[in-house]
Design a protein around this motif. Structure first.
Motif, PDB file in Angstrom:
ATOM      1  N   SER A 179      -3.835  -9.027   1.075  1.00  0.00           N
ATOM      2  CA  SER A 179      -3.610  -7.809   1.857  1.00  0.00           C
ATOM      3  C   SER A 179      -3.041  -6.747   0.938  1.00  0.00           C
ATOM      4  CB  SER A 179      -2.631  -8.084   2.997  1.00  0.00           C
ATOM      5  OG  SER A 179      -2.367  -6.853   3.674  1.00  0.00           O
ATOM      6  N   LEU A 180      -3.577  -5.541   1.037  1.00  0.00           N
ATOM      7  CA  LEU A 180      -3.073  -4.432   0.213  1.00  0.00           C
ATOM      8  C   LEU A 180      -2.037  -3.612   0.970  1.00  0.00           C
ATOM      9  CD1 LEU A 180      -6.407  -3.088  -1.348  1.00  0.00           C
ATOM     10  CD2 LEU A 180      -4.826  -4.755  -2.302  1.00  0.00           C
ATOM     11  N   GLY A 181      -1.789  -3.957   2.238  1.00  0.00           N
ATOM     12  CA  GLY A 181      -0.781  -3.232   3.019  1.00  0.00           C
ATOM     13  C   GLY A 181      -1.258  -1.843   3.424  1.00  0.00           C
ATOM     14  N   SER A 182      -0.331  -1.076   4.015  1.00  0.00           N
ATOM     15  CA  SER A 182      -0.678   0.290   4.431  1.00  0.00           C
ATOM     16  C   SER A 182      -0.693   1.193   3.197  1.00  0.00           C
ATOM     17  CB  SER A 182       0.371   0.813   5.408  1.00  0.00           C
ATOM     18  OG  SER A 182       1.599   0.982   4.698  1.00  0.00           O
ATOM     19  N   ASN A 183      -1.259   2.369   3.340  1.00  0.00           N
ATOM     20  CA  ASN A 183      -1.306   3.293   2.197  1.00  0.00           C
ATOM     21  C   ASN A 183       0.093   3.645   1.703  1.00  0.00           C
ATOM     22  OD1 ASN A 183      -4.028   3.226   2.199  1.00  0.00           O
ATOM     23  ND2 ASN A 183      -4.269   5.110   3.419  1.00  0.00           N
ATOM     24  N   GLN A 184       1.041   3.833   2.651  1.00  0.00           N
ATOM     25  CA  GLN A 184       2.415   4.182   2.239  1.00  0.00           C
ATOM     26  C   GLN A 184       3.053   3.027   1.479  1.00  0.00           C
ATOM     27  OE1 GLN A 184       0.969   4.618   5.143  1.00  0.00           O
ATOM     28  NE2 GLN A 184       2.212   5.850   6.552  1.00  0.00           N
ATOM     29  N   ALA A 185       2.899   1.801   2.024  1.00  0.00           N
ATOM     30  CA  ALA A 185       3.514   0.635   1.367  1.00  0.00           C
ATOM     31  C   ALA A 185       2.938   0.470  -0.041  1.00  0.00           C
ATOM     32  CB  ALA A 185       3.264  -0.616   2.197  1.00  0.00           C
ATOM     33  N   ARG A 186       1.630   0.759  -0.149  1.00  0.00           N
ATOM     34  CA  ARG A 186       0.995   0.598  -1.462  1.00  0.00           C
ATOM     35  C   ARG A 186       1.504   1.624  -2.461  1.00  0.00           C
ATOM     36  NH1 ARG A 186      -4.199   0.186   0.026  1.00  0.00           N
ATOM     37  NH2 ARG A 186      -4.784   2.172  -0.800  1.00  0.00           N
ATOM     38  N   GLU A 187       1.738   2.845  -1.964  1.00  0.00           N
ATOM     39  CA  GLU A 187       2.252   3.895  -2.861  1.00  0.00           C
ATOM     40  C   GLU A 187       3.607   3.490  -3.425  1.00  0.00           C
ATOM     41  OE1 GLU A 187       0.781   6.488  -4.284  1.00  0.00           O
ATOM     42  OE2 GLU A 187      -0.957   5.658  -3.231  1.00  0.00           O
ATOM     43  N   SER A 188       4.504   2.949  -2.566  1.00  0.00           N
ATOM     44  CA  SER A 188       5.824   2.590  -3.105  1.00  0.00           C
ATOM     45  C   SER A 188       5.719   1.356  -4.013  1.00  0.00           C
ATOM     46  CB  SER A 188       6.892   2.431  -2.012  1.00  0.00           C
ATOM     47  OG  SER A 188       6.355   1.813  -0.904  1.00  0.00           O
ATOM     48  N   TYR A 189       4.796   0.455  -3.693  1.00  0.00           N
ATOM     49  CA  TYR A 189       4.593  -0.705  -4.566  1.00  0.00           C
ATOM     50  C   TYR A 189       4.050  -0.259  -5.930  1.00  0.00           C
ATOM     51  CZ  TYR A 189       2.222  -4.785  -6.539  1.00  0.00           C
ATOM     52  OH  TYR A 189       1.761  -5.762  -7.390  1.00  0.00           O
ATOM     53  N   LYS A 190       3.178   0.744  -5.919  1.00  0.00           N
ATOM     54  CA  LYS A 190       2.608   1.250  -7.177  1.00  0.00           C
ATOM     55  C   LYS A 190       3.717   1.645  -8.138  1.00  0.00           C
ATOM     56  CE  LYS A 190      -1.921   3.193  -6.097  1.00  0.00           C
ATOM     57  NZ  LYS A 190      -2.628   4.425  -5.745  1.00  0.00           N
ATOM     58  N   GLN A 191       4.739   2.313  -7.585  1.00  0.00           N
ATOM     59  CA  GLN A 191       5.834   2.787  -8.428  1.00  0.00           C
ATOM     60  C   GLN A 191       6.583   1.597  -9.042  1.00  0.00           C
ATOM     61  OE1 GLN A 191       6.049   5.929  -9.381  1.00  0.00           O
ATOM     62  NE2 GLN A 191       7.493   4.986 -10.850  1.00  0.00           N
ATOM     63  N   ILE A 192       6.801   0.548  -8.225  1.00  0.00           N
ATOM     64  CA  ILE A 192       7.479  -0.664  -8.713  1.00  0.00           C
ATOM     65  C   ILE A 192       6.666  -1.293  -9.854  1.00  0.00           C
ATOM     66  CG2 ILE A 192       8.182  -3.010  -8.019  1.00  0.00           C
ATOM     67  CD1 ILE A 192       8.625  -1.786  -5.157  1.00  0.00           C
ATOM     68  N   LEU A 193       5.336  -1.282  -9.643  1.00  0.00           N
ATOM     69  CA  LEU A 193       4.429  -1.863 -10.638  1.00  0.00           C
ATOM     70  C   LEU A 193       4.452  -1.049 -11.936  1.00  0.00           C
ATOM     71  CD1 LEU A 193       2.586  -4.307 -10.383  1.00  0.00           C
ATOM     72  CD2 LEU A 193       0.708  -2.775  -9.838  1.00  0.00           C
ATOM     73  N   VAL A 194       4.422   0.268 -11.783  1.00  0.00           N
ATOM     74  CA  VAL A 194       4.448   1.145 -12.966  1.00  0.00           C
ATOM     75  C   VAL A 194       5.726   0.875 -13.768  1.00  0.00           C
ATOM     76  CG1 VAL A 194       4.636   3.559 -13.739  1.00  0.00           C
ATOM     77  CG2 VAL A 194       2.974   2.935 -11.984  1.00  0.00           C
ATOM     78  N   ASP A 195       6.859   0.750 -13.071  1.00  0.00           N
ATOM     79  CA  ASP A 195       8.134   0.492 -13.768  1.00  0.00           C
ATOM     80  C   ASP A 195       8.047  -0.819 -14.548  1.00  0.00           C
ATOM     81  OD1 ASP A 195       9.030   2.768 -12.639  1.00  0.00           O
ATOM     82  OD2 ASP A 195      10.232   1.810 -11.062  1.00  0.00           O
ATOM     83  N   TYR A 196       7.475  -1.854 -13.914  1.00  0.00           N
ATOM     84  CA  TYR A 196       7.361  -3.175 -14.575  1.00  0.00           C
ATOM     85  C   TYR A 196       6.484  -3.089 -15.825  1.00  0.00           C
ATOM     86  CZ  TYR A 196       5.602  -7.954 -15.346  1.00  0.00           C
ATOM     87  OH  TYR A 196       5.205  -9.139 -15.909  1.00  0.00           O
ATOM     88  N   PHE A 197       5.296  -2.473 -15.680  1.00  0.00           N
ATOM     89  CA  PHE A 197       4.385  -2.419 -16.833  1.00  0.00           C
ATOM     90  C   PHE A 197       4.916  -1.484 -17.924  1.00  0.00           C
ATOM     91  CE2 PHE A 197       0.947  -3.923 -13.811  1.00  0.00           C
ATOM     92  CZ  PHE A 197       0.803  -5.152 -14.436  1.00  0.00           C
TER      93      PHE A 197
END
Ligand code: HAM
Length: 441
Positions: A179-197
């Motif tokens: 599941s990719l979640g809602s668009n909003q949830a994905r946007e905040s997850y993207k930021q978490i991912l960017v920080d990790y990478f």
């Protein structure tokens, strides 16, 4: 242009053309398998009450940029795009979902309605050709609109599972879900991912470094073995899903459990097109080498609105038919399921038989429209005609000579069975053919 001329003596020979790289001919020897596949697909979608939609292969380029996403492999490097004589930028469709949504909005099929649609046809992507990956390939797709709950996701998955069952390779494929979640949830997850990478930027390959700024989720999809560990250690989208998407996913899993459809939850499954939210899935196999995804899809609840329609929930999938054909070729005894191109071959010996024979076989076609009847053309002796009859694949040869014509009879020879030849009246022939051919299906 690849044609040129070579002079040999006084004659001029043109160099033969070849098909465009990555674009295949489907030869007569391949077509029975394709016909069998297409027939099975039509029959299975019909059994779920889906309707066919046919869209053009050319669309405006912007349609694909806006739906698939500017920063995707397809839009960045794979589209066949050209400016036509009217100065419009057009693109050969790389997939069917965007066109289906465009057609749905344009013809008022989506607003306040429920739709279950399917399509089949060629798609075009300028990828590096290899087994299972072509530049013109065929997709069969199903798209549903106006249905919000996980029940339709489950229906689409059940429909595809039934297909593998019907086609005989259900034990060779695995369903992967995420599941990719809602668009909003994905946007905040993207930021978490960017920080990790960002913290591990030296371990990212060039492509992934580029995606970090534009489409960080796609990094999870990377097949680079050097990045496997880094990707495995990345924060998981599933831990950052919104509650509604979590419930949706759990209900979908429960529904699949109740249907006995097994699946593997794959948290790195993100898909290569931007329009997805919530459920995404892929059917994969290890029987095809590198191109192992035979079918893929998911929800795209935001796309209709994004393309100018009213907000409409949507979910669908598409499968690559060349890959399915490759799977079918590995199924035991598949040849026995394919229809022959010819059932009955009509041999005509002598001038009178040649004249009357054509009238005879036209009449036979009217009486037995299901039977495939091929006439012998071009004369020749009995031996030659029988050889052709054998090569045609027919079960039966009908032989018309001068005597048969005069007596209003016809000789029936079994080409694949050791049975005695029959001499039949035209009426008896119909009954005999019906009986004999029904045995072969
Ligand atoms: P896709 O994953 O890009 O999704 O393609 C779907 C399927 O088409 C793939 O799983 C594969 O079987 C086949 N395919 C893709 N590219 C090629 C190729 N170059 N050669 C041969 N087969 C290929 C879509 O196209 C989405 N429109 C699916 C969808 C429908 N999602 C929601 N509705």
């Amino acid at each position: 242009m690849r044609v040129y001329f070579t002079a040999i003596g006084k004659s001029i020979l043109a160099k033969a053309f070849q098909a465009v790289k990555g674009m295949n001919d489907c030869l007569p020897s391949d077509s029975p398998l394709w016909q069998y596949l297409e027939q099975t697909l039509r029959q299975v979608v019909a059994s779920y009450g889906y309707s066919e939609i046919r869209m053009p292969v050319l669309e405006s380029t912007q349609l694909f940029c806006r739906s698939i996403g500017e920063v995707t492999d397809i839009v960045e490097k794979e589209m066949y795009t050209f400016v036509d004589r009217g100065e419009d930028s057009l693109t050969l469709r790389p997939e069917g979902t965007a066109s289906c949504v465009r057609a749905g909005i344009e013809h008022g099929l989506l607003y306040n309605q429920q739709q279950r649609l399917w399509y089949m046809g060629p798609m075009f992507r300028r990828e590096r050709p290899q087994k299972g990956r072509y530049r013109q390939f065929y997709q069969f797709g199903a798209e549903t609109f106006g249905l919000q709950g996980p029940d339709i996701d489950a229906e689409l998955i059940a429909l595809s599972a039934r297909l593998w069952q019907e086609l005989g390779f259900a034990d060779q494929v695995e369903l992967q879900l995420n599941s990719l979640g809602s668009n909003q949830a994905r946007e905040s997850y993207k930021q978490i991912l960017v920080d990790y990478f960002q913290q591990n930027i030296d371990q990212l390959d060039e492509d992934s470094q580029r995606r970090l700024g534009s489409n960080p989720l796609r990094i999870l999809d990377s097949k680079n073995p050097a990045m496997v560990e880094l990707i495995a250690g990345a924060p998981k989208l599933q831990q950052h899903l919104d509650q509604e998407s979590k419930d949706h996913f759990e209900q979908l899993c429960a529904k699949l459990d109740s249907l006995g459809i097994s699946y593997v939850v794959n948290p790195t499954l993100v898909r290569g097109l931007d329009y997805y939210n919530r459920t995404v899935f892929e059917w994969v196999t290890s029987s095809l080498g590198a191109q192992g995804t035979i079918c893929a899809g998911g929800r795209y609840d935001g796309l209709v609105e994004q393309l100018g329609g009213q907000s409409t929930p949507a979910c669908g999938f598409a499968m690559g038919l060349e890959r399915i054909v490759l799977m079918l070729e590995q199924v035991d005894n598949i040849q026995t399921k394919l229809s022959p191109q010819v059932d009955v071959y009509v041999c005509m010996l002598g001038e009178l038989a040649e004249k009357e024979g054509f009238i005879f076989s036209e009449d036979l076609r009217s009486k037995l429209p299901e039977v495939r009847i091929q006439n012998h053309c071009g004369g020749g002796n009995f031996k030659k005609q029988l050889k052709r009859a054998d090569k045609s694949g027919a079960q039966i040869a009908l032989i018309l000579g001068e005597n048969e014509i005069k007596e209003s009879k016809v000789a029936l020879k079994f080409l694949r069975e050791n049975k005695e030849q029959l001499l039949l009246s035209h009426e008896d022939l119909i009954a005999t053919l019906n009986k004999v051919l029904s045995k072969y299906g």
